[in-house]
Design a protein around this motif. Sequence first.
Motif, PDB file in Angstrom:
ATOM      1  N   ALA A1122     -44.297 -16.932  39.843  1.00 20.68           N
ATOM      2  CA  ALA A1122     -45.325 -17.890  40.266  1.00 20.68           C
ATOM      3  C   ALA A1122     -46.491 -17.188  40.944  1.00 20.68           C
ATOM      4  O   ALA A1122     -47.676 -17.539  40.737  1.00 20.68           O
ATOM      5  CB  ALA A1122     -44.689 -18.929  41.192  1.00 20.68           C
ATOM      6  N   SER A1123     -46.181 -16.197  41.806  1.00 23.37           N
ATOM      7  CA  SER A1123     -47.265 -15.470  42.478  1.00 23.37           C
ATOM      8  C   SER A1123     -48.107 -14.684  41.472  1.00 23.37           C
ATOM      9  O   SER A1123     -49.353 -14.626  41.583  1.00 23.37           O
ATOM     10  CB  SER A1123     -46.682 -14.530  43.536  1.00 23.37           C
ATOM     11  N   GLU A1124     -47.497 -14.061  40.479  1.00 23.79           N
ATOM     12  CA  GLU A1124     -48.247 -13.357  39.456  1.00 23.79           C
ATOM     13  C   GLU A1124     -49.118 -14.320  38.653  1.00 23.79           C
ATOM     14  O   GLU A1124     -50.251 -13.997  38.287  1.00 23.79           O
ATOM     15  CB  GLU A1124     -47.286 -12.618  38.519  1.00 23.79           C
ATOM     16  N   LEU A1125     -48.563 -15.519  38.403  1.00 26.13           N
ATOM     17  CA  LEU A1125     -49.361 -16.498  37.656  1.00 26.13           C
ATOM     18  C   LEU A1125     -50.584 -16.927  38.454  1.00 26.13           C
ATOM     19  O   LEU A1125     -51.685 -17.066  37.891  1.00 26.13           O
ATOM     20  CB  LEU A1125     -48.475 -17.708  37.310  1.00 26.13           C
ATOM     21  N   ARG A1126     -50.423 -17.116  39.759  1.00 28.52           N
ATOM     22  CA  ARG A1126     -51.574 -17.481  40.579  1.00 28.52           C
ATOM     23  C   ARG A1126     -52.599 -16.334  40.659  1.00 28.52           C
ATOM     24  O   ARG A1126     -53.802 -16.570  40.720  1.00 28.52           O
ATOM     25  CB  ARG A1126     -51.095 -17.868  41.979  1.00 28.52           C
ATOM     26  N   ARG A1127     -52.100 -15.079  40.702  1.00 26.07           N
ATOM     27  CA  ARG A1127     -53.027 -13.943  40.807  1.00 26.07           C
ATOM     28  C   ARG A1127     -53.846 -13.768  39.527  1.00 26.07           C
ATOM     29  O   ARG A1127     -55.031 -13.433  39.586  1.00 26.07           O
ATOM     30  CB  ARG A1127     -52.238 -12.673  41.093  1.00 26.07           C
TER      31      ARG A1127
END
Length: 1131
Positions: A1122-1127
Amino acid sequence: MSAPSFSSFNAPPSFSSFPDLEESSSANVAKREIHGSSNEHNTATALQHERAREKRSRKEHESSSSSRLKHRDERDERKERKREKGRHRSKSPRRRGHSPSREGKKSQTKSSRKARDYEKLPESFVKDAKSSSALESNQLFYSDRRGDVLNVQYGGLHTGDIPRYHVVSNSKRVLGLPRSFVIYRRAGKGIEIGISGQRKMSSLTDSTSRALLAQPPTKRLLPSSDVSKYEEQDGFIRLPSRKGPRKPEESYRSITTAKDDSDSSSASEDNEPLSESSDEDSQPTLSAHQQAIATLSQTLTANPTSIPTWIALLRANLSTIPLSSKNAIQARAEVTLSILSRALEAHPSNSQNKVLKILHLKAGEEVWHESKLRAEWEDALKKAKGAEDMDILMEWLEWKIRKGQGGLDAIVDAITRLLNKIGDSVGEDVEIGKLRVFWRATEALRSAGYTERAMAMFQAQAELSFQPPPNILDASFQTKLDSLEEFWDSEVPRTGEENALGWSFWASTQPNNDLQTAPPTSLLPTAPPDLDPYRQWAAQEIIFDTKATMPSRSDAETADPYSMVLFADIRRLLVDIKSSRAKDVFRMIWLSFLGLHVPGFSGSLSGKAMDREDDVGWDDRWNLSHLTRPTRLSSIFPSNESKNALLTDSVAGAIIGREREYSSPFSGLKNWGYGVVDPLDLAGGEPGRVGKSAKGIWGENDMVEVDQAMVRRLFKMLRTGEVNSDENWDVLGLTFELAVSSKSATKASKALLLINQASLVLWGAHAQLERFRGRLDDARKVFQAVLNGSNSTSHPSDGVALLWWNCVETEWLDGKDEQALNVILKSVGIQGAGTGIALLRAKRALEDLIADAQKERTKANERAIVDWVKLRALLELLASEDPKATLNVFDRYAELDGGDTFREALVVSALLMIYYHGSILRKPTPPSILRERAHVAFEIYPSNSIVLGILLETEKGQGVWGRVRSMLGGDVDERSRPKNVMRRAEDVWIARWEKGRWMSEVERTRGGLEAATEHERTKASPVLWRVFIEFEIRVGELKKAKKLLFRAIGECPMVKELYLQAFGPLRSVFVKHELNGLADAMAERGIRLHQGLDEVVESMDGVEDNREGERDELEDEIEYNASELRRLKPY
């Protein structure tokens, strides 16, 4: 509104205060003649005074009504101050001493003045006043002061009888009531009010109120000495009428005459001496209970050796202490010790009575110190005379098992000591006493979880008694054990196992031991997976205890060391039996251990009947373990669908009661005297039913949890070689096959008849099997072929009488009365039609057969006598169609000098014959005949399930269920015989007899079970505790079941099944530390655990930890994605 009750007035109305109207009227007439003018003047003056008084009262009423609303509060305060002042004056000693006389003088002056004014009124005015007062009296309402008895039972008023109210002044007063009334206490939705400042009254549930209600009456109703007072006239008793045709003047004159003569009569009575009635009234009046105790005490003074009278005196005294009262157990124990101590010291022979000694020791368990109790039991054990005092020895063993100290090793040592106490003396009674100890040992081992060891005891004892090698028959018992140990260590198949050939065959082929191989070990099923580790562990333990019953061999792949039983583990517990009766008892014990309950068998071992007054053979507390099986518990309690069945319907707004539905009155709980009913008798299942659904003493529910293959092997191997004993054993085997399948039973019967074609018993059993299958023609062919060549005067053991009765019963229940009558005539050798002379000859011949059988009183003879009596009674019924005459035949032979089983068999046979005649065949029979007979039989044999079923059938739809409930219900009447375990189970089952009423009978059932767990007869029974706990579970009261479980463990500390209830159905009310404590207690007491609880819990926790770790890793991966998707989202 209910009509006023005049029974609440304190005294009857008295006419002494009224003037003599007749005398006053005559006096007025004389005065009118002499002073006419003065009378008219007085009358006018009186009328003027009356009118002036009415005007003044009217004005006062108008003035008071105008100012009532303005000064109401001030008036209430003034009244309150006057009450307080009057209350303080009444508390003064000086005022209290003079006020009564002053008030009395005022009342006397006022009444005399009123009487003089009343005499001055004219007669017409007096009549008007009387009519107006009567009119006003009819408009009044009288308060009924007679209390409601239900208020005492439930401790308060019914919620529907409590009016609406509003509490004010900080919950101290009620809105609308005077300020002098305050609230004393609250009771549910109601409150209790009273006058402020007075003493607080006790409630209905206080101990003082209960003590007042429990006091015996102070007066007794004595019968009238005048016999002719109530004579029967034209079929009824004419009651005296209170309203006679007397004139009012005569009635009034009689009252005044009695009043005038009262002074002279009282003066003459003062000079006369007191009469006998006054002397009797001055003496204290004894209640019926106190008078019964006094009568028993007088009887014991004349005959102190009467043991039944001592027991009756004890029960009469214990009846005053209910089991539900506070400290009832200790109080009852102290009363028991006091009375029995007197009984033991009253005569030297009383100290040798085992009934008094056992009751004395069991009462001492609740009062004595542990050291004194141990000394008393040891002294009783030393004074016991071997097998003669077998009941005392068994109770000593029960005391050792209940203590639970030392674990299983201490119990085994106690059993060994008991067997050594009995000794090596020869006799049937000695051998049967040893078998009772043997049976108790196996049940104790199984209760503690050592099922394989208990089964190994049965296998070794069977090899020792039924398969001994011929060369050691005359050897000593220890030599036999040494030889048996060699056979045991060879690990070849033993009795009850597959491919078993027996010890004798192994000894004859000892060089070729390869002919026998050890039985294969079967894999045990595993419990279904459960998320709770404690519930999973308990389920697996139950499977191990119920499925792994046979001992394993040394090559078995198991980590449980207790699954393999060495001969040294059971050697001390084996007994030496040689008699045929003892061997038959052993076979029946093994069947009972496997779950095939034989009605009345355990009671027959103690030598006493089932419902005898002096019966102290209480083995049913532990040998009815089949009642705790799931299928049997399901038959005792109703299903969930029938618990809350609707009893009413609503049609167009009107409530209509549904038709009552009943289950079969003959429950699956079968209990009667041993030998009262044959295994293949129609009365063994449901009386009168034939067809594929009909069974003998065992039904389909009994076969659910039984190893059928093993039971078949036992019926094949456990044969004594004696004809009579083996024939009865074969009939029992056919009964088992009938419960499994009727076709297999017929095949097994034909196989037995091929081996022994001359056995009348087996031919009769085969005919009965055909009847159960509904093939009446085939049964008739068997009867005809066998009975044509038999002689009615042959030996009773041949079963000829039973054959004739079964043949006659087949025709009679099929509705063919004429054929049944011809068969009865043929049984005594009379040919032709049933004319009057032929019937008389048949009756005389049957009576001669009964008289000949009475000359030699044996068990077989008693059974033959019962069958001949049934033929004689049925002949009377078919000839006269009179049920009363039939019952007279049974009553005449019941007075013969026979055993308890003989009398019970005649009572049951009489009930069944009338039941078949009226209920099955639908012949015209007054219902009261069977009903009254059933009630009498139930009072004599309250534990007989057949008598109970017929009693319920007669009371069906009679609307007097309360009568049956009082006989069968919860509270124990100490003046009657205590209920045994089977009777208590029957009481629980009766609650579900009428469908839909089980929930309404919950409190009655709970009260009965609670009384049973407090009574010394049944409180140490693990079977009863298990039934009680199951009852609370099915009701939904799990917290109550938890409390019961701790009490049950305290009474039966060596029963593993009770502990497992906490881990299974009661898991929701137990926390983890409580379950761990119970597991530790089982380990400390030596109860076997197949697998450790800690291991199961830790393994389940490890699985949970792994799942949580995987879940955390998964969550971390999701968060990273999820964090990679937001980045990367902007791109």
